[in-house]
Scaffold this motif. Structure first.
Motif, short mmCIF file in Angstrom:
data_model
loop_
_atom_site.label_atom_id
_atom_site.label_comp_id
_atom_site.label_asym_id
_atom_site.label_seq_id
_atom_site.Cartn_x
_atom_site.Cartn_y
_atom_site.Cartn_z
N UNK A 19 -8.37 -22.77 -59.84
CA UNK A 19 -8.37 -21.34 -59.53
C UNK A 19 -8.40 -21.14 -58.03
N UNK A 20 -7.48 -20.33 -57.52
CA UNK A 20 -7.43 -20.03 -56.10
C UNK A 20 -6.59 -20.99 -55.29
N UNK A 21 -6.08 -22.06 -55.91
CA UNK A 21 -5.30 -23.04 -55.15
C UNK A 21 -4.02 -22.43 -54.59
N UNK A 22 -3.49 -21.41 -55.27
CA UNK A 22 -2.27 -20.79 -54.77
C UNK A 22 -2.50 -20.05 -53.45
N UNK A 23 -3.77 -19.85 -53.09
CA UNK A 23 -4.07 -19.18 -51.82
C UNK A 23 -4.43 -20.18 -50.71
N UNK A 24 -4.43 -21.47 -51.03
CA UNK A 24 -4.69 -22.47 -50.00
C UNK A 24 -3.55 -22.45 -48.98
N UNK A 25 -3.84 -22.60 -47.69
CA UNK A 25 -2.80 -22.45 -46.67
C UNK A 25 -1.61 -23.38 -46.86
N UNK A 26 -1.87 -24.62 -47.25
CA UNK A 26 -0.78 -25.59 -47.37
C UNK A 26 -0.63 -26.06 -48.80
N UNK A 27 -0.91 -25.20 -49.76
CA UNK A 27 -0.76 -25.54 -51.16
C UNK A 27 0.67 -26.04 -51.44
#
Length: 218
Positions: A164-172
């Motif tokens: 959850x929230x990985x799509x908002x990581x800067x360099x996902x």
């Protein structure tokens, strides 16, 4: 630990039992193992070096480094990954120090290193540029930063984030070589990019996405 980091730790903790089944994770095939040993020899200085393996996972690269005579400290956020790394080197009769903690801000105190190595970690971090600054600060004068990274084809095919929230990581999903070079260049004296996608032995077979090593000197 933030909720996001805790979720990431839980994901990789759960993955620890099957992590080494991937050819480039477990290095179970001799050709793959030999390819990584050659690559590391080309990136690291000759002779025994103090190496920080940031995001060491199950310790496969740490094992190769120890076999080459380097002194290794591994750090990983997932406790079961750290446990597997410890057992892997112990089974080989080789020394290695492994710490549970945030590889983006390694819990190594005032220790400094000749090399900081990180493979396929930056895409999981909430602040990868802060991690780069941390790693460079741990290097001795003339030390090397070795980042094995890429931009994964699977990232564009994933319907949901891996946590959850990985799509908002800067360099996902990874980062392209020219973008990572731009982030690292102000922190180092010089750098080079070694393309890696064209060597199927490294990955256990052909790949069709971007993979490379960034090797920098401070």
């Amino acid at each position: 630990m933030s909720d996001q980091l805790a979720a990431v730790a839980d994901y990789w903790d759960t993955a620890a039992d099957s992590f080494d089944e991937e050819p480039d994770h477990g290095l179970g095939e001799e050709r793959t193992r030999a390819a990584w040993a050659r690559a590391l020899a080309g990136w690291l200085p000759p002779g025994p070096a103090e190496v920080l393996d940031a995001g060491c996972g199950t310790g496969s690269l740490s094992l190769l480094l120890a076999e080459a005579g380097h002194r290794v400290t591994g750090v990983d956020l997932a406790p079961r990954m750290v446990d597997r790394a410890r057992r892997k080197l112990a089974a080989a009769g080789l020394p290695g120090r492994f710490l549970h903690g945030d590889a983006g801000a390694p819990p190594t105190g005032e220790d400094t290193f000749d090399v900081v190595l990180s493979r396929h970690l930056l895409w999981t971090l909430p602040d990868p540029e802060a991690a780069l600054r941390q790693w460079v600060s741990r290097l001795r004068p003339g030390g090397r930063l070795v980042l094995v990274e890429g931009r994964w084809r699977q990232a564009s095919q994933r319907d949901t984030p891996y946590v959850a929230g990985a799509d908002r990581l800067p360099w996902n999903g990874g980062i392209r070589a020219e973008e990572l070079a731009a982030a690292v260049r102000p922190l180092v004296a010089d750098l080079r990019i070694d393309p890696l996608a064209g060597d199927p032995d490294l990955w256990g077979g052909p790949v069709d996405d971007e993979r490379y090593a960034l090797v920098a000197r401070v």
